[in-house]
Design a protein around this motif. Sequence first.
Motif, mmCIF file in Angstrom:
data_model
loop_
_atom_site.group_PDB
_atom_site.id
_atom_site.type_symbol
_atom_site.label_atom_id
_atom_site.label_comp_id
_atom_site.label_asym_id
_atom_site.label_seq_id
_atom_site.Cartn_x
_atom_site.Cartn_y
_atom_site.Cartn_z
ATOM 1 N N PHE A 319 0.669 -1.303 -0.114
ATOM 2 C CA PHE A 319 0.069 0.042 -0.294
ATOM 3 C C PHE A 319 1.092 1.325 0.019
ATOM 4 O O PHE A 319 0.504 2.124 -0.668
ATOM 5 C CB PHE A 319 -1.194 0.167 1.115
ATOM 6 N N ILE A 324 -0.490 5.003 -0.234
ATOM 7 C CA ILE A 324 -2.518 4.319 -0.181
ATOM 8 C C ILE A 324 -2.389 4.111 1.299
ATOM 9 O O ILE A 324 -1.855 3.173 2.116
ATOM 10 C CB ILE A 324 -2.930 3.157 -0.718
ATOM 11 N N ASP A 326 -5.110 3.560 4.503
ATOM 12 C CA ASP A 326 -6.295 3.294 4.309
ATOM 13 C C ASP A 326 -6.237 2.362 5.473
ATOM 14 O O ASP A 326 -5.968 1.184 4.972
ATOM 15 C CB ASP A 326 -6.869 3.365 3.544
ATOM 16 N N LYS A 328 -8.635 0.997 7.002
ATOM 17 C CA LYS A 328 -9.883 -0.078 6.281
ATOM 18 C C LYS A 328 -9.393 -1.036 5.541
ATOM 19 O O LYS A 328 -10.011 -1.928 5.414
ATOM 20 C CB LYS A 328 -11.117 0.900 6.812
ATOM 21 N N LEU A 329 -9.337 -0.352 4.602
ATOM 22 C CA LEU A 329 -8.932 -0.843 3.161
ATOM 23 C C LEU A 329 -7.881 -2.000 3.508
ATOM 24 O O LEU A 329 -8.075 -2.565 2.904
ATOM 25 C CB LEU A 329 -8.707 0.082 1.979
ATOM 26 N N GLU A 332 -9.111 -5.126 4.192
ATOM 27 C CA GLU A 332 -9.741 -5.877 3.511
ATOM 28 C C GLU A 332 -9.540 -6.393 2.793
ATOM 29 O O GLU A 332 -9.295 -7.490 1.919
ATOM 30 C CB GLU A 332 -11.209 -4.841 3.076
ATOM 31 N N PHE A 333 -8.199 -5.931 2.261
ATOM 32 C CA PHE A 333 -7.117 -6.843 1.019
ATOM 33 C C PHE A 333 -6.489 -7.496 1.427
ATOM 34 O O PHE A 333 -6.361 -9.212 1.126
ATOM 35 C CB PHE A 333 -5.450 -5.401 1.182
ATOM 36 N N TYR A 336 -9.091 -10.525 1.775
ATOM 37 C CA TYR A 336 -9.753 -10.853 0.239
ATOM 38 C C TYR A 336 -8.561 -12.053 -0.127
ATOM 39 O O TYR A 336 -8.894 -12.477 -0.723
ATOM 40 C CB TYR A 336 -9.147 -9.676 -0.896
ATOM 41 N N LYS A 352 -13.059 -3.261 -6.543
ATOM 42 C CA LYS A 352 -11.702 -3.371 -5.141
ATOM 43 C C LYS A 352 -11.358 -4.392 -5.416
ATOM 44 O O LYS A 352 -10.338 -4.004 -5.043
ATOM 45 C CB LYS A 352 -13.104 -2.541 -3.721
ATOM 46 N N GLU A 353 -12.133 -5.320 -5.488
ATOM 47 C CA GLU A 353 -11.286 -7.243 -5.965
ATOM 48 C C GLU A 353 -10.659 -6.741 -7.278
ATOM 49 O O GLU A 353 -9.305 -7.305 -6.984
ATOM 50 C CB GLU A 353 -13.110 -7.576 -6.092
ATOM 51 N N PHE A 356 -7.621 -4.925 -5.780
ATOM 52 C CA PHE A 356 -6.506 -6.107 -5.117
ATOM 53 C C PHE A 356 -6.189 -6.689 -6.336
ATOM 54 O O PHE A 356 -4.770 -7.051 -5.982
ATOM 55 C CB PHE A 356 -7.510 -6.391 -4.283
#
Length: 471
Positions: A319, A324, A326, A328-329, A332-333, A336, A352-353, A356
Motif C-alpha cells: 500500500f 495508499i 487506509d 480499513k482498506l 479488507e485486502f 481478500y 475494489k477486488e 486488489f
Amino acid sequence: MSNYDYLIIDIGSTYTKQRLFKDGELMATVQSPTTVDNVYQGIKAGRDKMKELLGEEKIEAKHVLSSSSAAGGLRMVAIGYMARVTAKAAKEVAMNSGSKILEIVSNEDQPEYRVDILKEINPDIILLAGGTDYGDESSLIENAYLVVKSKVKCVVVIAGNINAQVEVARILKEGNISHIRVPNIMPTIHQLKVDEARDVIHREFIKQITKAQGLSILQEEITNDKIIPTPGAVLMASELLAKGTYLEKGIGDIIVVDLGGATTDVHSVIPGLENLEDEEIGLIVSNEKQISYRTVEGNLGMRVSAMGIIDTVNPKTIFHKRGIKDDKLLEEFVNYCESMEKNPMHIAENDKEYMFDTFLAETAVEVALKRHSGYISTVADPITGVSPGMPVGRDLRNVRTIIGVGGIFAYRTPQESKNIIKNALKDKGISLLPNDPKILIDEKYLLYTGGIISQIDSEYAFEVLSKQFKL
C-alpha cells in the motif's frame, strides 16, 4: 480428410483449454472446468462447445496434441557431490521435464541427514548425480548405498560419473530400487548435458498423469503419443520465438512471465549465450551463462498462493508503494487474500477486488522477476572476486521483449495488462532487469500451443506465434 491442422488440448488444475488451428490461424478457442474424477468429461464438454461454435458435428484435425499441468509434477530430490553444482544441474533437468525439485542434498551434508531427507519427502524420483566422467566415483557410490538404506519406493535416475554407473546400478538392483541410467548430466566442469535425463523424467511424468481416469481415451486421440508438461511447452515456445527457425529470424532475447493462480514462472532465453567459449563460461556452469533459464515461485500466485504474496511482501509495503493510507482498506485486502486460497475460482466482482488483484499481480511479477535476475553487487567478496558495482548473476538488462502470460493478462485489456508489468519494473533497484522493454501480452492464451506444435512443425508454430504477437 481432416478439416483442421492442429487441435491442442491443455489439461490444467482448474481449466482444460482447447485451441483449434487451420493454415496458421486460430479457428476456435474454448475452455471448460477440469473434471478431476474423469478428465475426459471436461475435454468432451469443451469439445461440445467448439462444435457448437463452429456449427460442426465433429471436429477432425490432422494432429491432436496435448499438454498437462494437472498432476502437479513429479516430486524430485537431487543428490550430488557439490551442492552448488548439483543444484544447477538439477534445475536444468527439471526445467521442462514435469518434475518439481523439493530438496537438493550433497556430500556436504551428513549421510544421516541425506537418508532422513529421503525418508521424509518420499520422492517420486531421485536424480543421482556426482562426479565428472572419469573423475570422482566415491560420492555416486556412497549416495547409492544411502538411497538403498532409506528404503524409498521411487525411480532413481543415475546421471553421474559414467565410469561409476555400472557399480551404482548393481547396488540399487540388489536393494530392489528401480533405476534408469542416462549419460552424465555434467560430463565436464564446463558442460551440462541434460536432455536424456529430462526425457526419462518426462516419461515418468506421463506415466503418472495417465493414471487419471479418462486419460486413456485422450491417449487414443493424440497423434504423437505425448502429453508434455505445460511449463515445458511454454519454455519451448519461448525458445522458438527467441531463436527463430531455419526460415524465420527470431526476436532475440526475451523474458516470459507466466502468472497463475498457484505459481509465478519466469522464463528467459538469451540466444547469444550459445556462442560462449569454455573460458567465458567459467569453471562451473552457472545460471547467467545458460541460453534458457526458468524459475518457479511456488508461493506466489493470484489465488491458491495469494497469501504467499503478502507473506513475501508486507501488505503495508504494498500500500505504501502506491501512496495508499487506509487501514480499513488494508484489512479488507488481507481478508481478500485469505479468501482467495479457499475460493480459487473466484473472479473479481467489483472495482475494489479488481484493484486488489492488480496489487497482487504487480507484486508477484516484481518479486519473481527480481529473483530470476542477477544484481549489482554492493559488497566485496574476496573469495569470488566480486567487488561493489560488479554485476552478479543473470544479466537481463539488454532484453528487449517481455511477454505476459496467464489468466489476469488474458482477461484484461492489453494496456491494463502491460501496465501490470510496467509497474512491476518501476523499482528495479540493484536488479539486472530490462531498462525499457517492449511488452507483449498473450491475449488468447496461445504461447504454450506454439511449444506443442513445434514438436511437429516449428515453421507452423512460429507462424502461429508471429500472428498472435503481431511480429
